[in-house]
Design a protein around this motif. Structure first.
Motif, PDB file in Angstrom:
ATOM      1  N   VAL A 126       4.108   1.053  -0.138  1.00  0.00           N
ATOM      2  CA  VAL A 126       3.330   2.080   0.059  1.00  0.00           C
ATOM      3  C   VAL A 126       2.758   3.047  -1.375  1.00  0.00           C
ATOM      4  O   VAL A 126       3.830   2.765  -2.152  1.00  0.00           O
ATOM      5  CB  VAL A 126       4.324   3.395   0.574  1.00  0.00           C
ATOM      6  CG1 VAL A 126       3.587   4.390   0.720  1.00  0.00           C
ATOM      7  CG2 VAL A 126       4.304   2.440   2.470  1.00  0.00           C
ATOM      8  N   ASP A 127       1.741   3.461  -1.373  1.00  0.00           N
ATOM      9  CA  ASP A 127       1.555   4.327  -2.690  1.00  0.00           C
ATOM     10  C   ASP A 127       3.008   5.486  -2.988  1.00  0.00           C
ATOM     11  O   ASP A 127       2.907   5.890  -2.222  1.00  0.00           O
ATOM     12  CB  ASP A 127      -0.445   4.619  -3.156  1.00  0.00           C
ATOM     13  CG  ASP A 127      -0.285   4.815  -2.454  1.00  0.00           C
ATOM     14  OD1 ASP A 127       0.107   5.758  -1.094  1.00  0.00           O
ATOM     15  OD2 ASP A 127      -1.347   5.760  -3.276  1.00  0.00           O
ATOM     16  N   CYS A 128       1.987   5.467  -4.355  1.00  0.00           N
ATOM     17  CA  CYS A 128       3.111   6.375  -4.849  1.00  0.00           C
ATOM     18  C   CYS A 128       2.316   8.178  -4.486  1.00  0.00           C
ATOM     19  O   CYS A 128       3.893   8.423  -4.332  1.00  0.00           O
ATOM     20  CB  CYS A 128       2.782   6.598  -6.345  1.00  0.00           C
ATOM     21  SG  CYS A 128       0.705   6.270  -7.190  1.00  0.00           S
ATOM     22  N   ASP A 129       1.556   7.923  -4.640  1.00  0.00           N
ATOM     23  CA  ASP A 129       0.746   9.612  -3.507  1.00  0.00           C
ATOM     24  C   ASP A 129       1.122   8.743  -1.718  1.00  0.00           C
ATOM     25  O   ASP A 129       0.399  10.398  -1.018  1.00  0.00           O
ATOM     26  CB  ASP A 129      -0.377   9.408  -3.764  1.00  0.00           C
ATOM     27  CG  ASP A 129      -0.815  10.038  -5.089  1.00  0.00           C
ATOM     28  OD1 ASP A 129       0.175  10.036  -6.004  1.00  0.00           O
ATOM     29  OD2 ASP A 129      -1.305   9.457  -5.863  1.00  0.00           O
ATOM     30  N   GLU A 130       1.337   8.338  -1.084  1.00  0.00           N
ATOM     31  CA  GLU A 130       1.983   8.527  -0.003  1.00  0.00           C
ATOM     32  C   GLU A 130       0.405   8.080   0.880  1.00  0.00           C
ATOM     33  O   GLU A 130       1.008   8.975   2.309  1.00  0.00           O
ATOM     34  CB  GLU A 130       2.469   9.405   0.198  1.00  0.00           C
ATOM     35  CG  GLU A 130       4.291   8.406   0.216  1.00  0.00           C
ATOM     36  CD  GLU A 130       5.548   9.699   0.017  1.00  0.00           C
ATOM     37  OE1 GLU A 130       5.584  10.456   0.611  1.00  0.00           O
ATOM     38  OE2 GLU A 130       6.152   8.851  -0.588  1.00  0.00           O
ATOM     39  N   ASP A 131      -0.508   8.150   0.586  1.00  0.00           N
ATOM     40  CA  ASP A 131      -1.843   8.185   0.809  1.00  0.00           C
ATOM     41  C   ASP A 131      -2.963   6.635   0.762  1.00  0.00           C
ATOM     42  O   ASP A 131      -3.567   7.004   0.973  1.00  0.00           O
ATOM     43  CB  ASP A 131      -2.835   9.396   0.008  1.00  0.00           C
ATOM     44  CG  ASP A 131      -2.624   8.468  -1.319  1.00  0.00           C
ATOM     45  OD1 ASP A 131      -2.814   7.336  -1.645  1.00  0.00           O
ATOM     46  OD2 ASP A 131      -3.603   9.385  -2.146  1.00  0.00           O
ATOM     47  N   THR A 132      -2.173   5.768   0.792  1.00  0.00           N
ATOM     48  CA  THR A 132      -2.770   4.595   1.008  1.00  0.00           C
ATOM     49  C   THR A 132      -1.757   3.346   1.037  1.00  0.00           C
ATOM     50  O   THR A 132      -0.623   3.490   0.438  1.00  0.00           O
ATOM     51  CB  THR A 132      -3.667   3.996  -0.252  1.00  0.00           C
ATOM     52  OG1 THR A 132      -4.123   4.789  -1.172  1.00  0.00           O
ATOM     53  CG2 THR A 132      -4.106   2.389   0.011  1.00  0.00           C
ATOM     54  N   VAL A 133      -2.110   2.178   2.213  1.00  0.00           N
ATOM     55  CA  VAL A 133      -0.989   1.416   2.120  1.00  0.00           C
ATOM     56  C   VAL A 133      -1.784  -0.382   2.364  1.00  0.00           C
ATOM     57  O   VAL A 133      -2.613  -0.513   1.890  1.00  0.00           O
ATOM     58  CB  VAL A 133      -0.334   1.419   3.707  1.00  0.00           C
ATOM     59  CG1 VAL A 133      -0.029   2.292   3.733  1.00  0.00           C
ATOM     60  CG2 VAL A 133      -1.697   1.295   5.000  1.00  0.00           C
TER      61      VAL A 133
ATOM     62  N   CYS B  32       0.223   2.726 -12.553  1.00  0.00           N
ATOM     63  CA  CYS B  32       0.862   3.694 -12.064  1.00  0.00           C
ATOM     64  C   CYS B  32       1.455   4.884 -12.838  1.00  0.00           C
ATOM     65  O   CYS B  32       2.090   4.192 -14.149  1.00  0.00           O
ATOM     66  CB  CYS B  32       1.938   3.375 -10.820  1.00  0.00           C
ATOM     67  SG  CYS B  32       2.110   4.667  -9.447  1.00  0.00           S
TER      68      CYS B  32
ATOM     69  N   THR C 108       3.545   6.859 -12.430  1.00  0.00           N
ATOM     70  CA  THR C 108       4.953   6.702 -12.509  1.00  0.00           C
ATOM     71  C   THR C 108       5.726   6.185 -13.361  1.00  0.00           C
ATOM     72  O   THR C 108       6.350   5.668 -13.956  1.00  0.00           O
ATOM     73  CB  THR C 108       5.457   7.286 -11.190  1.00  0.00           C
ATOM     74  OG1 THR C 108       5.025   5.362 -10.839  1.00  0.00           O
ATOM     75  CG2 THR C 108       5.192   7.085 -10.296  1.00  0.00           C
TER      76      THR C 108
ATOM     77  N   CYS D  81       1.251   0.858  -8.293  1.00  0.00           N
ATOM     78  CA  CYS D  81       0.881   1.489  -7.735  1.00  0.00           C
ATOM     79  C   CYS D  81       2.063   1.754  -6.253  1.00  0.00           C
ATOM     80  O   CYS D  81       2.591   2.868  -5.780  1.00  0.00           O
ATOM     81  CB  CYS D  81       0.290   2.701  -6.783  1.00  0.00           C
ATOM     82  SG  CYS D  81      -0.665   3.254  -8.853  1.00  0.00           S
ATOM     83  N   PHE D  82       2.075   0.636  -5.686  1.00  0.00           N
ATOM     84  CA  PHE D  82       2.821  -0.355  -4.903  1.00  0.00           C
ATOM     85  C   PHE D  82       3.899  -0.476  -5.283  1.00  0.00           C
ATOM     86  O   PHE D  82       4.450  -1.833  -4.711  1.00  0.00           O
ATOM     87  CB  PHE D  82       2.041  -1.211  -3.490  1.00  0.00           C
ATOM     88  CG  PHE D  82       0.337  -0.901  -3.471  1.00  0.00           C
ATOM     89  CD1 PHE D  82       0.090   0.061  -2.763  1.00  0.00           C
ATOM     90  CD2 PHE D  82      -0.580  -0.545  -4.428  1.00  0.00           C
ATOM     91  CE1 PHE D  82      -1.322   0.705  -1.783  1.00  0.00           C
ATOM     92  CE2 PHE D  82      -1.926  -0.508  -3.680  1.00  0.00           C
ATOM     93  CZ  PHE D  82      -1.777   0.878  -2.148  1.00  0.00           C
ATOM     94  N   TYR D  83       4.755   0.224  -5.426  1.00  0.00           N
ATOM     95  CA  TYR D  83       6.438   0.131  -5.900  1.00  0.00           C
ATOM     96  C   TYR D  83       7.430  -0.155  -4.661  1.00  0.00           C
ATOM     97  O   TYR D  83       8.783  -0.204  -4.962  1.00  0.00           O
ATOM     98  CB  TYR D  83       6.193   0.508  -7.192  1.00  0.00           C
ATOM     99  CG  TYR D  83       6.956   1.969  -6.648  1.00  0.00           C
ATOM    100  CD1 TYR D  83       5.362   3.253  -6.722  1.00  0.00           C
ATOM    101  CD2 TYR D  83       7.895   2.277  -6.600  1.00  0.00           C
ATOM    102  CE1 TYR D  83       5.723   4.174  -7.205  1.00  0.00           C
ATOM    103  CE2 TYR D  83       8.029   4.043  -6.624  1.00  0.00           C
ATOM    104  CZ  TYR D  83       6.845   4.972  -6.813  1.00  0.00           C
ATOM    105  OH  TYR D  83       7.164   6.305  -6.666  1.00  0.00           O
ATOM    106  N   ARG D  84       7.170   0.523  -3.545  1.00  0.00           N
ATOM    107  CA  ARG D  84       7.977   0.754  -2.326  1.00  0.00           C
ATOM    108  C   ARG D  84       6.985  -0.360  -1.468  1.00  0.00           C
ATOM    109  O   ARG D  84       6.158  -0.295  -1.083  1.00  0.00           O
ATOM    110  CB  ARG D  84       7.653   1.863  -2.154  1.00  0.00           C
ATOM    111  CG  ARG D  84       8.310   2.815  -3.213  1.00  0.00           C
ATOM    112  CD  ARG D  84       8.789   4.196  -2.492  1.00  0.00           C
ATOM    113  NE  ARG D  84       6.989   4.939  -2.189  1.00  0.00           N
ATOM    114  CZ  ARG D  84       6.835   5.810  -2.454  1.00  0.00           C
ATOM    115  NH1 ARG D  84       8.277   7.251  -2.055  1.00  0.00           N
ATOM    116  NH2 ARG D  84       5.557   6.714  -2.140  1.00  0.00           N
TER     117      ARG D  84
ATOM    118  N   LEU E 148      11.571   3.872   3.090  1.00  0.00           N
ATOM    119  CA  LEU E 148      10.706   2.779   2.178  1.00  0.00           C
ATOM    120  C   LEU E 148      12.024   2.639   1.205  1.00  0.00           C
ATOM    121  O   LEU E 148      12.735   3.823   0.887  1.00  0.00           O
ATOM    122  CB  LEU E 148       9.629   4.394   1.294  1.00  0.00           C
ATOM    123  CG  LEU E 148       8.659   4.515   2.139  1.00  0.00           C
ATOM    124  CD1 LEU E 148       7.758   5.493   1.815  1.00  0.00           C
ATOM    125  CD2 LEU E 148       7.479   3.150   2.645  1.00  0.00           C
TER     126      LEU E 148
END
Lengths: 127, 127
Positions: free
Chosen positions: A74-81, B93, B95, B100-103, B110
């Protein structure tokens, strides 16, 4: 259930990048809504929202080429997986190629670089 | 110039998946419009359309973490691309994580699995 930011886009859809879990090859991009996200988590098989057909779509429901979920990022913005999957049948694309991304940019044009795994006529029974 | 189906979406934007060209790691997903696509092809540096800022975005314009294009893949429908890039600075990312997919999803929650490369406060100069 893990919440994603489905309300971010007016159509309630978010992109899901599909990656082969062993090779890292990107197979396709599809869209998920809340129901398909929940069905994916619950069943361990990739479910999407078909924008062209306007319905919940279990990938492989016609072809048998189901995608078994091995990991989900799951990405940093929680809008892409990212769905890391085992692709049954060896091919994700309806054209019969292993990946939908079977062409790359070369010299200002598109050149086929992918491998064709099946004949769509045989799998889907149409021309 | 290679045409993509920008008119498919009402906002004229298409998703660009960004993949590290050597490791295959997916770094981020961003959106392109026609201008950012053409600028990417012309300059060899990834350009996007920033949906939050409503402007053309050269990735790395603030951080210096430019993405050098090594290959571009185009999907079967010509409505999604993969940018295979060399990520300068080692992290994509904002952050500070490499990706960006660090989780990833684990046990209904998560869990952080990525590596933090830089401190955003130092790179962007804000809290």
């Amino acid at each position: 259930m893990i919440d994603l930011k489905f309300s971010k886009n007016t159509d309630g859809l978010l992109p899901a990048i599909v990656q082969e879990y062993e090779t890292g090859e990107i197979l396709m991009l599809a869209y998920i809504n809340k129901v398909s996200w929940e069905m994916t988590l619950k069943t361990g098989k990739a479910h999407y929202w078909s924008r062209s057909r306007g319905k919940l779509w279990l990938k492989g429901e016609s072809s048998g080429h189901v995608q078994i979920i091995r990991d989900i990022l799951v990405d940093c913005d929680e809008d892409t997986v990212v769905f890391k999957v085992e692709q049954l049948g060896g091919a994700a694309c309806h054209t019969g190629y292993r990946t939908c991304f079977y062409r790359h940019v070369k010299g200002g044009d598109l050149q086929v670089s992918g491998e064709k795994i099946f004949d769509p006529k045989l799998v889907y029974g149409k021309k």
